[in-house]
Design a protein around this motif. Structure first.
Motif, short mmCIF file in Angstrom:
data_model
loop_
_atom_site.label_atom_id
_atom_site.label_comp_id
_atom_site.label_asym_id
_atom_site.label_seq_id
_atom_site.Cartn_x
_atom_site.Cartn_y
_atom_site.Cartn_z
N LEU A 34 -9.14 1.48 -3.53
CA LEU A 34 -8.56 0.14 -3.38
C LEU A 34 -8.59 -0.25 -1.90
O LEU A 34 -8.22 0.55 -1.03
N PHE A 64 0.84 -1.21 0.00
CA PHE A 64 0.00 0.00 0.00
C PHE A 64 0.88 1.26 0.00
O PHE A 64 0.55 2.25 -0.65
N SER A 119 -5.13 4.12 -1.45
CA SER A 119 -5.87 2.94 -0.99
C SER A 119 -6.53 3.29 0.33
O SER A 119 -6.42 4.42 0.81
N PHE A 132 -12.36 -3.53 -4.00
CA PHE A 132 -12.56 -2.08 -4.00
C PHE A 132 -13.81 -1.72 -3.20
O PHE A 132 -14.73 -2.53 -3.08
#
Ligand code: ADP
Ligand code: TMP
Length: 235
Positions: free
Chosen positions: A190, A58, A68, A180
């Motif tokens: 995300l 991430f 994200s 998602f």
């Protein structure tokens, strides 16, 4: 930040409410399932490793312009993320034929694909996660066309960023699954995790599997593979 009630317990993670309504705490368990929940087991320290590997990916994505749900890691097994309204889709991107694609199309595992393939599966344990296309998704109102465009754009960007990073660690990114959600402004974000549970990682030279396939197919060396992935990414 205080940990509140369990909001949801899944197969691999527990989501806890926090005292901030827009944030949830994700607890990564060692439990592992496969074959649509028919196979159960424990992978020692998987929760700790998947928390760290997800943090790594991430952060890598963020530094490459992909946002994200990730906010911060708060303990060995816990990260705080943005609470989203999840979209009931598993979005799979594939670079090399393996797993269900190899089986469905009669391809030998390891056959390179001329272009990356994106597939949708309906996240439904009762139905066994059936494959969907964009028309099914729009017809039963899981997501709208502009949302699918955004999901596909993000998924292919994630593929490029992860593939390039992993190549520098001598790992081939065979395929992976993303999830998602929608934020409070209906923006597509995300979510979930990015770890050996939901990606296929092969050593570039030997094609040794460094992911959950070792558990799925009783290959042994499961814990070692997860540890090896963490070491390669972070050392
Ligand atoms: P499963 O539900 O498939 O058993 P997990 O054990 O991984 O999966 O549970 C995590 C659950 O949390 C999943 O259902 C996933 O869709 C959901 N989730 C992931 N990220 C978020 C988020 N940011 N907000 C709300 N739910 C999330
Ligand atoms: P598949 O080849 O079994 O369809 O899997 C494709 C990718 O998606 C692989 O990296 C494993 C991941 N995956 C999940 O994360 N969850 C699932 O339920 C399934 C079926 C696959």
């Amino acid at each position: 930040m205080n940990k509140g009630e369990v909001m949801y317990e899944g197969k691999a993670k527990i989501m806890y409410a926090t005292d901030e309504p827009d944030k949830v705490l994700v607890y990564f368990k060692d439990d592992a399932t496969a074959a649509n929940g028919e196979k159960h087991g424990v992978i020692q320290d998987k929760g700790i490793i998947n928390n760290k590997i997800s943090e790594y990916f991430f952060k890598l994505l963020k530094s490459n312009g992909i946002n994200s749900h990730f906010i911060e890691v708060v303990s060995d097994r816990e990260m705080v993320v943005k609470l989203l309204r999840m979209i009931s889709l598993e979005v799979v991107v594939r670079n090399v034929a393996a797993g269900s694609l190899a089986k469905r199309l009669g391809l030998e595992e390891g056959t390179p694909l001329k272009v990356p393939v994106l597939e949708y599966f309906y996240k439904s344990d009762e139905l066994g996660d059936p494959m969907l296309n964009r028309y099914h998704i729009m017809a039963i109102d899981i997501a709208r066309v502009h949302e699918l465009d955004e999901i596909e754009h993000i998924a292919f960007c994630v593929n490029t960023i992860l593939k390039d990073n992993l190549r520098s660690k001598n790992i081939d990114l065979i395929d992976f699954k993303l999830e998602f959600g929608r934020d409070d402004k209906d923006k597509i974000v995300l979510a979930d995790e990015i770890s050996p549970d939901n990606c296929r990682f092969w050593d570039m030279a030997t094609h040794e599997k460094l992911d959950k396939d070792r558990f799925r197919h009783d290959m042994g060396g499961v814990e070692e593979a997860y540890k090896e992935m963490l070491t390669r990414l972070t050392m």
